[in-house]
Design an enzyme around this catalytic site. Structure first.
Site, PDB file in Angstrom:
ATOM      1  N   HIS A 137      44.398  -9.519  83.779  1.00  0.00           N
ATOM      2  CA  HIS A 137      43.777  -8.845  82.635  1.00  0.00           C
ATOM      3  C   HIS A 137      42.497  -8.105  83.004  1.00  0.00           C
ATOM      4  O   HIS A 137      42.095  -7.178  82.301  1.00  0.00           O
ATOM      5  CB  HIS A 137      43.503  -9.855  81.512  1.00  0.00           C
ATOM      6  CG  HIS A 137      43.258  -9.198  80.205  1.00  0.00           C
ATOM      7  ND1 HIS A 137      42.021  -8.748  79.819  1.00  0.00           N
ATOM      8  CD2 HIS A 137      44.096  -8.877  79.202  1.00  0.00           C
ATOM      9  CE1 HIS A 137      42.108  -8.199  78.634  1.00  0.00           C
ATOM     10  NE2 HIS A 137      43.357  -8.259  78.232  1.00  0.00           N
ATOM     11  N   SER A 138      41.844  -8.452  84.098  1.00  0.00           N
ATOM     12  CA  SER A 138      40.625  -7.743  84.477  1.00  0.00           C
ATOM     13  C   SER A 138      40.905  -6.299  84.900  1.00  0.00           C
ATOM     14  O   SER A 138      39.986  -5.490  84.979  1.00  0.00           O
ATOM     15  CB  SER A 138      39.903  -8.477  85.609  1.00  0.00           C
ATOM     16  OG  SER A 138      40.702  -8.491  86.768  1.00  0.00           O
TER      17      SER A 138
END
Length: 181
Positions: free
Chosen positions: A99-100
């Site tokens: 998700h980063s």
């Protein structure tokens, strides 16, 4: 592999970067050389099975890759190519993205930008749509849905009023009932 190297990696610089901590303790993205063999996984299963058998292999494989973490010493994505027919598809491509790298919408936009139409790559990508039924049939089918929505809304509203005025919350480890806690 050339499509991944030439198109996918150029979409977002984070696809070829890792997270490092600088001298001041701040996290920064650092570009690295991407070794595609570390990111593209093609699992091998027995050949000649039925699609239903491959469904089980696929479900087990998904459960395994979801539980596995992507190593922090390489860019935070993987592509899994499941080349076996399931009851829902002739094959499956799974993008596992940390998700980063971006939020869901930006990642989907980036992935969809890589795709082209097979029949005419110069035309924009389209997806099949559901045919809308005739007007009279559509209205008759929507009445139960509307009644259900209204019923659920009224029920939820009345339960909310009852819960906030008449019914006391159960005691739990979080709500002990002691005034000082």
């Amino acid at each position: 592999m050339s499509l991944i190297e030439d198109l996918f990696l150029s979409i977002n610089p984070r696809f070829s970067s890792i997270m490092v901590v600088d001298e001041s303790g701040e996290k920064q993205w650092k570009r690295v050389e991407v070794k595609l063999k570390d990111h593209v996984v093609v699992p091998i299963f027995p050949l000649g099975l039925s699609p239903e058998s491959y469904d089980k292999y696929f479900d087990d494989y998904i459960a395994k890759i979801v539980a596995d973490q992507i190593p922090n010493n390489q860019p935070l994505w993987e592509i899994h190519i499941f080349k076996y027919p399931t009851s829902n598809a002739a094959g499956v491509v799974i993008f596992k993205l940390q998700h980063s790298l971006g939020d869901g919408i930006s990642l989907m936009r980036a992935l969809l930008s890589c795709l082209q139409r097979a029949d005419n790559p110069s035309l924009p990508l389209t997806f099949p749509s559901v045919q809308s039924p005739s007007k009279s049939n559509h209205i008759l089918k929507s009445v139960p849905k509307i009644l259900s929505v209204v019923s659920n809304t009224v029920s939820d509203f009345l339960w909310s009023i009852t819960k906030s005025t008449l019914v006391e919350d159960d005691q739990t480890p979080i709500r002990s009932g002691d005034p000082g806690s």
